[in-house]
Design a protein around this motif. Structure first.
Motif, PDB file in Angstrom:
ATOM      1  N   SER A  34      -2.188 -17.356  30.304  1.00 48.92           N
ATOM      2  CA  SER A  34      -2.467 -18.461  30.877  1.00 48.92           C
ATOM      3  C   SER A  34      -3.961 -19.035  30.499  1.00 48.92           C
ATOM      4  CB  SER A  34      -2.423 -18.358  32.488  1.00 48.92           C
ATOM      5  OG  SER A  34      -3.413 -17.678  33.098  1.00 48.92           O
ATOM      6  N   GLY A  35      -4.783 -18.408  29.712  1.00 45.46           N
ATOM      7  CA  GLY A  35      -5.831 -18.915  29.320  1.00 45.46           C
ATOM      8  C   GLY A  35      -6.876 -18.901  30.397  1.00 45.46           C
ATOM      9  N   THR A  36      -6.907 -17.962  31.408  1.00 49.53           N
ATOM     10  CA  THR A  36      -7.779 -17.784  32.301  1.00 49.53           C
ATOM     11  C   THR A  36      -9.189 -17.538  31.719  1.00 49.53           C
ATOM     12  OG1 THR A  36      -6.139 -16.908  33.642  1.00 49.53           O
ATOM     13  CG2 THR A  36      -8.457 -16.796  34.756  1.00 49.53           C
TER      14      THR A  36
ATOM     15  N   HIS B 173       5.977 -17.010  32.727  1.00 51.89           N
ATOM     16  CA  HIS B 173       5.136 -16.254  33.375  1.00 51.89           C
ATOM     17  C   HIS B 173       5.967 -14.689  33.332  1.00 51.89           C
ATOM     18  CE1 HIS B 173       2.552 -13.993  36.119  1.00 51.89           C
ATOM     19  NE2 HIS B 173       1.381 -14.461  35.489  1.00 51.89           N
TER      20      HIS B 173
ATOM     21  N   GLY C  24      -0.136  -9.858  40.110  1.00 52.37           N
ATOM     22  CA  GLY C  24      -0.429 -10.809  39.008  1.00 52.37           C
ATOM     23  C   GLY C  24      -1.820 -11.460  39.038  1.00 52.37           C
TER      24      GLY C  24
ATOM     25  N   GLU D 194       2.047  -4.078  46.442  1.00 51.72           N
ATOM     26  CA  GLU D 194       1.298  -4.535  45.475  1.00 51.72           C
ATOM     27  C   GLU D 194       1.694  -4.088  44.261  1.00 51.72           C
ATOM     28  OE1 GLU D 194      -2.835  -4.570  46.127  1.00 51.72           O
ATOM     29  OE2 GLU D 194      -3.547  -5.148  44.039  1.00 51.72           O
ATOM     30  N   ALA D 195       1.698  -4.915  43.310  1.00 52.31           N
ATOM     31  CA  ALA D 195       1.876  -4.465  41.864  1.00 52.31           C
ATOM     32  C   ALA D 195       0.700  -4.950  40.901  1.00 52.31           C
ATOM     33  CB  ALA D 195       3.424  -4.926  41.263  1.00 52.31           C
TER      34      ALA D 195
ATOM     35  N   LEU E 187       0.208  -6.801  33.353  1.00 53.80           N
ATOM     36  CA  LEU E 187      -0.198  -7.820  32.590  1.00 53.80           C
ATOM     37  C   LEU E 187       0.935  -8.133  31.670  1.00 53.80           C
ATOM     38  CD1 LEU E 187      -2.376  -5.342  32.184  1.00 53.80           C
ATOM     39  CD2 LEU E 187      -3.927  -7.266  31.296  1.00 53.80           C
ATOM     40  N   SER E 188       0.765  -9.318  31.219  1.00 52.70           N
ATOM     41  CA  SER E 188       1.777  -9.799  30.079  1.00 52.70           C
ATOM     42  C   SER E 188       1.841  -8.974  29.164  1.00 52.70           C
ATOM     43  CB  SER E 188       1.417 -11.356  29.430  1.00 52.70           C
ATOM     44  OG  SER E 188       1.015 -12.089  30.522  1.00 52.70           O
TER      45      SER E 188
ATOM     46  N   ASP F 184      -9.455  -4.741  32.501  1.00 54.22           N
ATOM     47  CA  ASP F 184      -9.775  -4.708  34.083  1.00 54.22           C
ATOM     48  C   ASP F 184     -10.535  -3.470  34.596  1.00 54.22           C
ATOM     49  OD1 ASP F 184      -8.248  -6.996  34.845  1.00 54.22           O
ATOM     50  OD2 ASP F 184      -6.242  -5.902  34.402  1.00 54.22           O
TER      51      ASP F 184
ATOM     52  N   ARG G 220     -12.779  -7.473  36.870  1.00 54.18           N
ATOM     53  CA  ARG G 220     -12.265  -7.707  35.468  1.00 54.18           C
ATOM     54  C   ARG G 220     -13.587  -7.804  34.669  1.00 54.18           C
ATOM     55  NH1 ARG G 220      -8.185 -12.724  34.160  1.00 54.18           N
ATOM     56  NH2 ARG G 220      -6.936 -11.520  32.666  1.00 54.18           N
TER      57      ARG G 220
ATOM     58  N   LYS H 220      -4.089 -19.210  39.901  1.00 55.44           N
ATOM     59  CA  LYS H 220      -5.141 -18.481  39.549  1.00 55.44           C
ATOM     60  C   LYS H 220      -6.305 -19.168  39.149  1.00 55.44           C
ATOM     61  CE  LYS H 220      -4.412 -14.857  36.904  1.00 55.44           C
ATOM     62  NZ  LYS H 220      -3.927 -13.364  36.280  1.00 55.44           N
TER      63      LYS H 220
END
Ligand SMILES: Nc1ncnc2c1ncn2[C@@H]1O[C@H](COP(=O)(O)OP(=O)(O)OP(=O)(O)O)[C@@H](O)[C@H]1O
Length: 679
Positions: free
Chosen positions: A234-236, A279, A397, A417-418, A421-422, A494, A509, A660
């Motif tokens: 997504s380019g975060t 996503h 995510g 909780e998972a 990443l892509s 991460d 991160r 995000k």
């Protein structure tokens, strides 16, 4: 743990010969990391093989339920069986060939979630194409970037607004042969000008046997170890890169999650598709796990992320759910608001029920009778949300706060909780132990975790290895080499550590670490959460302090959101109103609180000077001081803050499509505000 890997090229017909585990080309297959036991030993398959098998297995069961008019959920709804799903995919594959889909090129889908999204996806894959989603919120420039990078020969668009974006850039895209629009109204050029089509016109065509033969021939050439899906990050943290996932890696991820969540019931799960399908989480959860398990997928309407999701939940009554943390945070805000507005008796009853339920789940020692009584109260909340049948909820995510997990556990709706990443094809780690709210759990079968260059406390960069790791970033040899080597370890960027029980804990991160002038590395999310926990009126917090002498924080107050545009409104959210009332203010508009003109989100005047009352400033200062008492070190204490002129949102650019925070964008946008803090 994965057993020793072997090259299975040629071992199974759909696996093509390959020389490397890495590729950055759509035409180049990779070696598969097939193990000798457990999940990693599963025989490789192409997605078309898996698709046909799954549809045949669940033929009579409902696959999709959707409103006939995607813009109006009050219209009649249609149910599609797996058998019909398979027929529709075949028709779509023929359509795609008819309009010019070339082998090993992409079909891009620029649309909200709908059945046609999946018809286009599996149709493209059967015709030996690649599929790539484009975020519906993308600008024409971003749309062009995805179409060009993914070498798209066909693009499927939702409506006239998305068509306009593609039309604007089509002349720059010589490979793009066809643009197909799903929903009307349609401009005159569609169906008349070459290369522009209506979906329904194509879908009604009868194709001859020669085209069916061509489809069968194309499908027989699909390799399980060739690229199937492109996920644009997504380019975060920079320009979007195209993560290449081969058929095998996508299927592996769906299967390891299915095995990891042991109580998934075949042909009995109902879920709602609402997170953007480009996503990775939505792809795996709605598309592939759905097929594997024969689940029934309801489609939410296009305003789901703007507040209408609960309406679809009430209709579907899902039995399982995946949501990014922000989705659960929104539900939490709404529930807190309802509780605050209820009578003293109802409020006390709810508080009691939540205490009993939390203790019961966390210590497993609570009294069963009390828990049963409490469940009569918490069940009302579940019913109101449409989640009374929901047996498991996964979140991930993005970082998830302990407070959020605790809140949902106390309502008898624990969140698993998972983490993933892509680049690892979806989820790699999950926490199913609801007594442990701190970690994100253990690796799925077939996934290995390594902490790279750990410090004395065992903290370092998280590296992951599994068969569902990406092939590489499309056309980006150098960027791929920075994160992935032939040995298979993917460097996630991460930070975290593995505790003595083998649970992974994420601490931040690398790319987002705030490194102060004094050289201290500060993981921002932890600090932001401490401040947010003290201020119920705050919607978003963003830590600032790179190369600065001390930390400061940008804050936005909670306001309402325009359900159609997604823009933050000037009207204050009830949490903010109550917080201000406690201070003696009777404001209802943000512009009154900040002493600025109304509607700055529309003007997008990021640098406007806000001038809240001194009492408000003092109250926020006091809250930050309270948060500082829980800071992990002196360097992590926040010294100053600034209120921003409007809340973060997707259309104003501060949030990515999965909600995000886009840190770099925010820091650039509010550079003047930040300079004022440090003046
Ligand atoms: N449970 C979790 N806890 C903390 N962080 C998480 C969790 N799950 C995912 N993340 C964060 O999300 C990142 C992966 O997100 P994703 O693959 O969707 O990337 P993206 O947001 O599309 O792209 P970008 O790399 O541009 O942010 C992880 O690297 C991690 O930082």
């Amino acid at each position: 743990m994965m057993s020793e890997s072997s090259d299975v090229s040629n071992a199974v017909s759909s696996v093509k010969p390959a020389t490397s585990y890495i590729s950055t080309l759509l035409t180049e297959p990779i070696k598969l990391r097939v193990g000798k036991q457990g999940a990693s030993a599963i025989e490789p398959q192409s997605i078309p093989q898996f698709f046909h098998e799954s549809c045949a297995r669940h033929a009579e069961k409902p696959a999709f339920v959707y409103a006939n008019d995607p813009k109006d959920p009050n219209t009649a709804w249609t149910t599609i069986s797996y058998q019909q799903y398979q027929r529709n995919v075949k028709q779509t594959a023929l359509m795609l060939l008819h309009v010019g889909l070339q082998p090993r090129t992409s079909v891009c889908v620029l649309a909200f979630n709908c059945p046609e999204w999946f018809y286009a996806e599996f149709g493209a894959l059967c015709a030996n194409g690649v599929v790539s989603g484009i975020y519906p919120s993308s600008s024409p420039e971003s749309v062009e970037h995805v179409l060009a990078t993914s070498q798209a020969t066909v693009c499927v668009v939702d409506d006239a607004a998305q068509m306009a974006k593609v039309r604007q850039v089509k002349d720059n895209l010589p490979l793009l042969r066809a643009v197909i629009q799903l929903h009307g109204p349609f401009e005159d050029f569609i169906g008349t000008e070459e290369g522009y089509y209506r979906w329904e016109d194509l879908f009604a065509l009868k194709f001859d046997s020669a085209l069916s033969d061509e489809l069968a021939r194309r499908e027989s050439t699909v390799g399980a170890n060739e690229c199937a899906v492109l996920i644009f990050t997504s380019g975060t943290t920079g320009l979007p890169k195209a993560v290449m996932l081969c058929h095998d890696s996508v299927l592996m991820n769906a299967k390891i999650i299915d095995t990891g969540i042991s109580d998934i019931r075949k042909e009995a799960e109902v879920t709602v598709s609402y997170l953007p399908l480009n996503h990775i989480a939505a792809q795996i959860f709605d598309g592939y796990m759905g097929l594997d398990n024969g689940s029934c997928i309801y489609f939410a309407d296009r305003d789901a992320m703007k507040g209408t999701l609960v309406k679809t939940f009430l209709k579907a009554r899902p039995t399982c759910l995946f949501g990014v943390p922000r989705v659960f945070e929104k539900m939490q805000e709404r529930l807190k608001q309802v509780t605050a507005n209820s009578s003293t008796f109802s409020r006390s009853a709810m508080e009691w029920a939540r205490r009993v339920t939390l203790a019961y789940h966390q210590n497993k020692t609570g009294h069963p009778l009390k828990f049963w009584l409490a469940s009569k109260i918490t069940n009302q909340v579940k019913v109101a949300l449409g989640l009374d049948r929901c047996r498991w909820r996964i979140t991930g995510g993005a970082p998830v706060s302990t407070e959020l997990k605790e809140f949902f556990t106390s309502l008898d709706m624990p969140l698993f909780e998972a983490y993933g990443l892509s680049e690892v094809g979806g989820a790699a780690v999950i926490n199913r132990d609801i007594g442990n709210l701190k970690s994100c759990g253990k690796a799925f079968d077939g996934v290995e975790i390594k902490i790279n260059e750990p410090n004395e406390d065992g903290h370092g960069e998280i590296c992951l290895r599994s068969r569902s790791t990406m092939m590489g970033y499309l056309n980006e040899v150098e960027k791929t080499a920075e994160v992935l080597k032939e040995d298979g370890w993917f460097h996630t960027g991460d930070l975290g550590y593995v505790d003595e029980d083998g649970n992974l804990l994420i601490t931040g991160r690398i790319k987002e670490l705030v490194i102060t002038a004094g050289g201290e590395n500060i993981p921002p999310v932890h600090v932001e959460n401490l401040v947010k926990a003290e201020l119920p009126c705050v919607s978003n917090a963003l830590l600032v302090g790179d190369h600065r002498k001390y930390l400061s924080i940008l804050l936005t107050l909670k306001t309402d959101m325009d359900p159609h545009t997604g823009l933050p409104l000037d009207t204050l959210h009830s949490d903010t109103i109550s917080w201000l009332q406690n201070l003696g203010f009777k404001y209802s508009l943000l512009s009154e609180v900040l002493n600025i003109p109304a509607d700055v989100s529309a003007l997008d005047d990021a640098n406007i000077l806000v001038q809240p009352d001194a009492k408000i400033v003092a109250e926020i200062d006091a809250a930050i001081k309270r948060a500082n008492t829980r800071a992990l070190s002196n360097a992590q204490k926040v010294q100053k803050f600034a209120l921003l002129p409007h809340d973060f949102s997707i259309p104003t650019g501060e949030l990515g499509p999965t909600l995000k925070s886009r840190r770099k964008v925010i820091l650039e946008k509010y550079a003047t505000v930040i300079e004022r803090i440090y003046k």
